[in-house]
Design a protein around this motif. Structure first.
Motif, PDB file in Angstrom:
ATOM      1  N   PRO A 201       0.802  -1.225   0.000  1.00 32.75           N
ATOM      2  CA  PRO A 201       0.000   0.000   0.000  1.00 32.75           C
ATOM      3  C   PRO A 201       0.839   1.281   0.000  1.00 32.75           C
ATOM      4  N   LEU A 202       1.950   1.283   0.750  1.00 35.03           N
ATOM      5  CA  LEU A 202       2.821   2.468   0.736  1.00 35.03           C
ATOM      6  C   LEU A 202       3.370   2.732  -0.659  1.00 35.03           C
ATOM      7  N   LEU A 203       3.798   1.673  -1.336  1.00 39.48           N
ATOM      8  CA  LEU A 203       4.304   1.833  -2.698  1.00 39.48           C
ATOM      9  C   LEU A 203       3.208   2.327  -3.641  1.00 39.48           C
ATOM     10  N   ILE A 204       2.004   1.806  -3.470  1.00 38.68           N
ATOM     11  CA  ILE A 204       0.875   2.243  -4.305  1.00 38.68           C
ATOM     12  C   ILE A 204       0.599   3.724  -4.068  1.00 38.68           C
ATOM     13  N   ILE A 205       0.538   4.141  -2.827  1.00 41.13           N
ATOM     14  CA  ILE A 205       0.280   5.545  -2.499  1.00 41.13           C
ATOM     15  C   ILE A 205       1.348   6.445  -3.115  1.00 41.13           C
ATOM     16  N   LEU A 206       2.600   6.050  -2.991  1.00 41.62           N
ATOM     17  CA  LEU A 206       3.710   6.853  -3.497  1.00 41.62           C
ATOM     18  C   LEU A 206       3.852   6.790  -5.018  1.00 41.62           C
ATOM     19  N   GLY A 207       3.255   5.778  -5.633  1.00 45.25           N
ATOM     20  CA  GLY A 207       3.374   5.617  -7.076  1.00 45.25           C
ATOM     21  C   GLY A 207       4.721   5.063  -7.492  1.00 45.25           C
ATOM     22  N   VAL A 208       5.300   4.239  -6.640  1.00 43.23           N
ATOM     23  CA  VAL A 208       6.596   3.612  -6.913  1.00 43.23           C
ATOM     24  C   VAL A 208       6.369   2.111  -7.016  1.00 43.23           C
ATOM     25  N   LEU A 209       6.845   1.504  -8.107  1.00 42.60           N
ATOM     26  CA  LEU A 209       6.605   0.077  -8.361  1.00 42.60           C
ATOM     27  C   LEU A 209       5.101  -0.225  -8.214  1.00 42.60           C
ATOM     28  N   THR A 210       4.296   0.653  -8.736  1.00 44.63           N
ATOM     29  CA  THR A 210       2.849   0.626  -8.507  1.00 44.63           C
ATOM     30  C   THR A 210       2.195  -0.657  -8.995  1.00 44.63           C
ATOM     31  N   ARG A 211       2.478  -1.068 -10.208  1.00 46.05           N
ATOM     32  CA  ARG A 211       1.818  -2.259 -10.756  1.00 46.05           C
ATOM     33  C   ARG A 211       2.198  -3.528  -9.990  1.00 46.05           C
ATOM     34  N   PRO A 212       3.497  -3.784  -9.748  1.00 44.60           N
ATOM     35  CA  PRO A 212       3.826  -4.979  -8.949  1.00 44.60           C
ATOM     36  C   PRO A 212       3.236  -4.914  -7.541  1.00 44.60           C
ATOM     37  N   ALA A 213       3.270  -3.736  -6.922  1.00 47.26           N
ATOM     38  CA  ALA A 213       2.714  -3.598  -5.572  1.00 47.26           C
ATOM     39  C   ALA A 213       1.216  -3.876  -5.579  1.00 47.26           C
ATOM     40  N   ALA A 214       0.530  -3.412  -6.597  1.00 47.43           N
ATOM     41  CA  ALA A 214      -0.914  -3.659  -6.698  1.00 47.43           C
ATOM     42  C   ALA A 214      -1.196  -5.151  -6.877  1.00 47.43           C
ATOM     43  N   LEU A 215      -0.355  -5.839  -7.622  1.00 45.40           N
ATOM     44  CA  LEU A 215      -0.541  -7.291  -7.776  1.00 45.40           C
ATOM     45  C   LEU A 215      -0.289  -8.017  -6.456  1.00 45.40           C
ATOM     46  N   VAL A 216       0.683  -7.552  -5.676  1.00 44.36           N
ATOM     47  CA  VAL A 216       0.925  -8.127  -4.353  1.00 44.36           C
ATOM     48  C   VAL A 216      -0.298  -7.918  -3.474  1.00 44.36           C
ATOM     49  N   LEU A 217      -0.882  -6.734  -3.514  1.00 36.94           N
ATOM     50  CA  LEU A 217      -2.082  -6.457  -2.727  1.00 36.94           C
ATOM     51  C   LEU A 217      -3.246  -7.340  -3.176  1.00 36.94           C
ATOM     52  N   ALA A 218      -3.421  -7.493  -4.481  1.00 33.38           N
ATOM     53  CA  ALA A 218      -4.492  -8.361  -4.988  1.00 33.38           C
ATOM     54  C   ALA A 218      -4.287  -9.799  -4.516  1.00 33.38           C
ATOM     55  N   PHE A 219      -3.052 -10.285  -4.579  1.00 32.28           N
ATOM     56  CA  PHE A 219      -2.747 -11.640  -4.103  1.00 32.28           C
ATOM     57  C   PHE A 219      -3.043 -11.768  -2.610  1.00 32.28           C
ATOM     58  N   THR A 220      -2.706 -10.744  -1.847  1.00 23.79           N
ATOM     59  CA  THR A 220      -2.983 -10.741  -0.413  1.00 23.79           C
ATOM     60  C   THR A 220      -4.478 -10.889  -0.153  1.00 23.79           C
ATOM     61  N   MET A 221      -5.293 -10.252  -0.979  1.00 25.42           N
ATOM     62  CA  MET A 221      -6.745 -10.350  -0.808  1.00 25.42           C
ATOM     63  C   MET A 221      -7.258 -11.743  -1.164  1.00 25.42           C
ATOM     64  N   VAL A 222      -6.648 -12.382  -2.141  1.00 30.42           N
ATOM     65  CA  VAL A 222      -7.027 -13.765  -2.460  1.00 30.42           C
ATOM     66  C   VAL A 222      -6.706 -14.668  -1.279  1.00 30.42           C
ATOM     67  N   VAL A 223      -5.524 -14.493  -0.689  1.00 31.76           N
ATOM     68  CA  VAL A 223      -5.140 -15.294   0.475  1.00 31.76           C
ATOM     69  C   VAL A 223      -6.089 -15.016   1.639  1.00 31.76           C
ATOM     70  N   ALA A 224      -6.428 -13.744   1.866  1.00 29.64           N
ATOM     71  CA  ALA A 224      -7.356 -13.403   2.951  1.00 29.64           C
ATOM     72  C   ALA A 224      -8.712 -14.061   2.717  1.00 29.64           C
ATOM     73  N   TRP A 225      -9.171 -14.060   1.482  1.00 23.59           N
ATOM     74  CA  TRP A 225     -10.451 -14.705   1.162  1.00 23.59           C
ATOM     75  C   TRP A 225     -10.370 -16.214   1.427  1.00 23.59           C
ATOM     76  N   LEU A 226      -9.274 -16.826   1.034  1.00 23.13           N
ATOM     77  CA  LEU A 226      -9.113 -18.262   1.273  1.00 23.13           C
ATOM     78  C   LEU A 226      -9.041 -18.575   2.769  1.00 23.13           C
ATOM     79  N   MET A 227      -8.464 -17.668   3.540  1.00 16.62           N
ATOM     80  CA  MET A 227      -8.311 -17.900   4.979  1.00 16.62           C
ATOM     81  C   MET A 227      -9.610 -17.662   5.749  1.00 16.62           C
ATOM     82  N   VAL A 228     -10.325 -16.603   5.435  1.00 16.77           N
ATOM     83  CA  VAL A 228     -11.478 -16.235   6.262  1.00 16.77           C
ATOM     84  C   VAL A 228     -12.758 -15.965   5.494  1.00 16.77           C
ATOM     85  N   GLY A 229     -12.688 -15.901   4.170  1.00 12.38           N
ATOM     86  CA  GLY A 229     -13.856 -15.446   3.438  1.00 12.38           C
ATOM     87  C   GLY A 229     -14.638 -16.464   2.656  1.00 12.38           C
TER      88      GLY A 229
END
Length: 144
Positions: free
Chosen positions: A71-99
């Motif tokens: 999220p910090l990288l996304i906010i700053l606009g640094v390595l934005t696309r890879p950081a956004a993919l990491v965040l998306a992957f994190t949400m998939v893992v969160a969904w698998l864990m609790v959702g």
């Protein structure tokens, strides 16, 4: 007359880079609150959930990458696309864990029970597809 009005509104609101910045601030900024909570209170709860599923608890520290660093990288606009993919992957893992059990449910106020997971996942994918835009600390380099 209506067409002229619509053209004027479209011209007035045509600021793609500002839209990208607002999307980055919303997705990265709101997710950062989740990450700060884990920085302050620790990842013991996540570690326990992982161990209950037979996985090593140390993996829980990966949530800090997905909910603080990305999220910090996304906010700053640094390595934005890879950081956004990491965040998306994190949400998939969160969904698998609790959702997964809540996927087809509504919460107490009638909202989709996993709507925040879906918001962050779709928002992160949108950021990954759009990129940082002009308003980025990385400037006009491949780092944005």
């Amino acid at each position: 007359m209506v067409e002229t009005l619509l053209n004027n509104i479209n011209r007035l609101l045509h600021h793609e880079d500002m839209g990208k910045l607002l999307l980055r601030l919303a997705v990265g900024g709101l997710m950062l609150f989740h990450g700060l909570h884990k920085l302050i209170d620790g990842v013991d709860g996540i570690s326990a959930m992982l161990m209950a599923k037979g996985l090593p608890g140390v993996i829980a520290y990966g949530v800090l990458l997905g909910e603080v660093v990305a999220p910090l990288l996304i906010i700053l606009g640094v390595l934005t696309r890879p950081a956004a993919l990491v965040l998306a992957f994190t949400m998939v893992v969160a969904w698998l864990m609790v959702g997964t059990a809540k996927t087809w449910q509504l919460d107490a106020v009638g909202a989709w029970a996993i709507e925040s997971l879906a918001y962050f996942f779709i928002g992160a994918l949108a950021v990954a597809l759009l990129g940082a835009g002009r308003f980025s600390l990385a400037g006009n380099t491949s780092w944005r």
